[in-house]
Write an enzyme that holds these catalytic residues in place. Structure first.
Site, PDB file in Angstrom:
ATOM      1  N   SER A 181       0.635  -1.331  -0.350  1.00 37.99           N
ATOM      2  CA  SER A 181      -0.020  -0.201  -0.024  1.00 37.99           C
ATOM      3  C   SER A 181       0.839   1.543   0.012  1.00 37.99           C
ATOM      4  O   SER A 181       2.070   1.298  -0.645  1.00 37.99           O
ATOM      5  CB  SER A 181      -1.073   0.023   0.814  1.00 37.99           C
ATOM      6  OG  SER A 181      -2.003   1.154   0.766  1.00 37.99           O
TER       7      SER A 181
ATOM      8  N   ASP B 113      -9.422  -6.120  -4.996  1.00 34.90           N
ATOM      9  CA  ASP B 113      -8.831  -4.073  -4.747  1.00 34.90           C
ATOM     10  C   ASP B 113      -9.253  -3.334  -5.808  1.00 34.90           C
ATOM     11  O   ASP B 113      -9.064  -3.629  -6.258  1.00 34.90           O
ATOM     12  CB  ASP B 113      -6.979  -4.900  -4.034  1.00 34.90           C
ATOM     13  CG  ASP B 113      -6.732  -2.958  -3.646  1.00 34.90           C
ATOM     14  OD1 ASP B 113      -7.371  -2.589  -3.037  1.00 34.90           O
ATOM     15  OD2 ASP B 113      -4.783  -3.734  -3.145  1.00 34.90           O
TER      16      ASP B 113
ATOM     17  N   HIS C  53      -8.362  -4.839  -0.645  1.00 31.92           N
ATOM     18  CA  HIS C  53      -6.933  -3.970  -0.167  1.00 31.92           C
ATOM     19  C   HIS C  53      -6.007  -4.785   0.962  1.00 31.92           C
ATOM     20  O   HIS C  53      -5.277  -4.746   0.719  1.00 31.92           O
ATOM     21  CB  HIS C  53      -7.415  -2.523  -0.227  1.00 31.92           C
ATOM     22  CG  HIS C  53      -6.381  -1.826   0.466  1.00 31.92           C
ATOM     23  ND1 HIS C  53      -5.051  -2.380  -0.694  1.00 31.92           N
ATOM     24  CD2 HIS C  53      -4.975  -1.293   1.451  1.00 31.92           C
ATOM     25  CE1 HIS C  53      -3.979  -0.774  -1.050  1.00 31.92           C
ATOM     26  NE2 HIS C  53      -3.934  -1.059   0.089  1.00 31.92           N
TER      27      HIS C  53
END
Lengths: 387, 200
Positions: free
Chosen positions: A157, A322, A355
């Site tokens: 991320s 995601d 995610h």
């Protein structure tokens, strides 16, 4: 903590702290005269310091990536799925360094620490830091630990964005760049979510322009809302359906505005938990760093040119469900690398967790990640050191 | 490890130091071989996750890709060769992939099983069932091979699309060239390999 520490855990760990007195110039134009980094390490640094891995954490992450701080800990570090003996980042062969970013709130210098110049909390006066600032601050940590080059810099991320920044800014300081569930820059939709989160915090009457420490309070409602919103973007529609569906807590509709559906109570719980462990000013800062990340902004929106200085080999991973940083966003990174003939491997992991999948022990994920880390170990000459 | 014979034939066609894109690269055998013996660089495209891990283990750079979704993200003329072995017949749009191969690469190399082989013809003509051979072991209902062609079909497509065939190898089931496969490739070749480019 479980009754006994699992054999594939790094076990009990203790954070360390290093102070840096040399002023750190920041992208915003200001300078941090001195700063401290809190970090954890797992595994042993080998004799020629060639087996070191840097972990870059995500928005609400911290230095506690693996193991337990105390036997009474309920949960291990955030990336327990991937760091430990026999795991993809195998601590029997790698020396893992996991710092807390400056501007965050888990011990490294940030809004909730005391500004030595004023004797007051930094609070809203803490400068907005960027991925570039983080890489620069961590490069000093690298040198202080006697490491000249990371075997790999790894991050999911926002951490993945830092990995890209590292590869661009310090090309000689890493052999491999592992970018997981990231994007080359935020989309307008991503920024929109961040802005709603920030508005939730700053419009809380307890925010006090960021000086809530002095008022002995915290913007509890705002931070909770921000986290609830964030959490929705971390999960996929499918994952929410599977986990909560439309299940009612009381079994029937109550015709009230209480938390009735399981998903409501889950989000409220996540929000409340977060308020006790994260700082509102840091949340504002970290979301800004996300918004600002855009290495191609300096190269006429051409990511290939932006990544031109990088010499590391890349592994880019994404997760099918995601939607916050979708596979298509990872492929933008891959394309930029392909276009300039840089070495890159890309895998799209089948996962319906959204995610958050990067946190999960998904076999396909661990398999691909593990296979790549074997290559990293082979490249750093520490393969024989493995048990 | 012995390189598959057909891969060996292809490797002989590739100039040292080339930049290569290998479509449906499997476990990365060909790229690893070309890197090791000819100093070639490049990437494999592969859809299967287990193969992705195998490529990584060999040190082959691989990009997980569904070829049926197209190759738009690869820029034109980015590679010296685009290679695809034994996969053409399994794609939804084989002709489009061939076009893409020649857009992305200066030359293309491909191989496929030859449906014109006498055994296939005999099975259909005499026995009256869809051919099942060593090269095409599946039954009609479970085969991934949905666009089968003959040597003749492929060369006709090349002519129609103005592809210039630079090299051809028509081989038997041991991937060897015999008098039969040379004289009557459409009848005696079990599979065929081509190196081709867009005609000037």
């Amino acid at each position: 903590m479980p009754e006994t520490i699992p054999s594939d855990s790094v076990g009990l760990v203790e954070p360390r702290r290093l102070s840096f007195d040399e002023p750190l110039p920041l992208d915003c134009g200001r300078t941090l005269e001195r700063y401290e980094l809190v970090y954890e390490t797992y595994g042993e640094l080998d004799a020629d310091a060639s087996n070191a891995i840097l972990i870059c954490h995500a928005l609400s992450g911290d230095h506690h990536a693996a193991g337990y701080h105390a036997p009474s800990d309920r949960k291990p570090g955030w990336w327990e799925a991937c760091i430990g003996p026999g795991k993809p980042i195998d601590t029997r062969r790698f020396f893992v360094v996991s710092p807390n970013n400056i501007g965050s709130c888990k011990g490294s210098t940030g809004p909730n620490t005391i500004n030595p110049d004023s004797g007051q909390y930094y609070g809203p006066d803490f400068p907005i830091v960027t991925c570039g600032d983080w890489a620069r601050s961590q490069e000093r940590l690298m040198r202080a630990l006697g490491i000249e080059r990371w075997a790999a810099v790894v991050g999911p991320s926002l951490g993945g964005m830092q990995v890209m920044q590292w590869a661009i800014d310090f090309p000689d300081a890493l052999r491999h760049a592992i970018v997981i569930a990231a994007a080359p820059k935020l989309s307008a939709q991503n920024i929109a979510f961040n802005e709603v989160a920030r508005q939730a915090i700053t419009s809380d009457p307890d925010f006090h322009e960021g000086r809530f420490y002095e008022h002995d309070t915290i913007p509890r409602r705002g931070l909770m809302l921000a986290r609830m919103l964030g959490h929705i973007t971390y999960l996929s529609d499918e994952a929410m359906r599977a986990k909560f569906g439309r299940e009612l807590r009381g079994g029937r509709l109550g015709y009230s505005f209480d938390s009735e559906f399981q998903i409501e109570s889950y989000l409220r719980y996540q929000g409340r938990q977060f308020v006790d462990r994260f700082d509102a000013n840091s949340y504002l800062l970290m979301t800004k760093s996300l918004d600002y990340f855009d290495p191609a902004a300096r190269t006429g929106d051409d990511l290939t040119t932006a990544l031109a200085p990088a010499t590391a080999r890349f592994l880019v991973l994404s997760f099918t469900s995601d939607w916050r940083f979708s596979p298509a966003r990872s492929r933008e990174i891959v394309k930029a690398l392909l276009d300039s003939h840089k070495r890159v491997t890309y895998a799209e992991i089948d996962a319906d967790h959204g995610h958050d999948a990067f946190l999960m022990p998904i076999p396909q994920y661990l398999g691909v990640f593990g296979a790549y880390m074997e290559r990293v170990a082979a490249d750093s000459g520490s393969a024989e050191a493995a048990a | 490890m012995n390189l598959r014979r057909d891969l060996e034939l292809i490797a002989d066609w590739i100039r040292p130091g080339s930049h290569i894109l290998d479509l449906a690269c499997g476990d990365g055998t060909l790229l690893a071989h070309l890197h090791g013996t000819k100093g070639c660089t490049g990437y494999g495209l592969e859809i299967d996750s287990d193969n992705i891990a195998r490529c990584i283990a060999r040190g082959v750079d691989v990009i997980q890709t569904d070829l049926d979704r197209g190759l738009q993200e690869f820029r034109s003329d980015g590679f010296d060769y685009v290679v695809m072995t034994q996969s053409l017949q399994a794609l939804h749009f084989p002709d489009r992939i061939l076009e893409e191969m020649l857009r992305i690469g200066r030359e293309a190399v491909t191989s496929f099983p030859n449906m014109g082989h006498w055994k296939c013809r005999a099975q259909l003509a005499v026995a009256g069932h869809m051919p099942v051979t060593r090269a095409l072991p599946h039954r009609w209902y479970n085969t991934p091979n949905i666009h089968l062609c003959t040597v003749h079909d492929f060369e006709r497509l090349c002519a129609e699309r103005r592809y210039e065939v630079l090299e051809r190898a028509a081989v038997d089931r041991h991937h060897r060239s015999t008098t039969g496969t040379r004289l009557l490739p459409n009848l005696f070749a079990e599979s065929a390999l081509y190196r081709f480019r867009r005609a000037a």
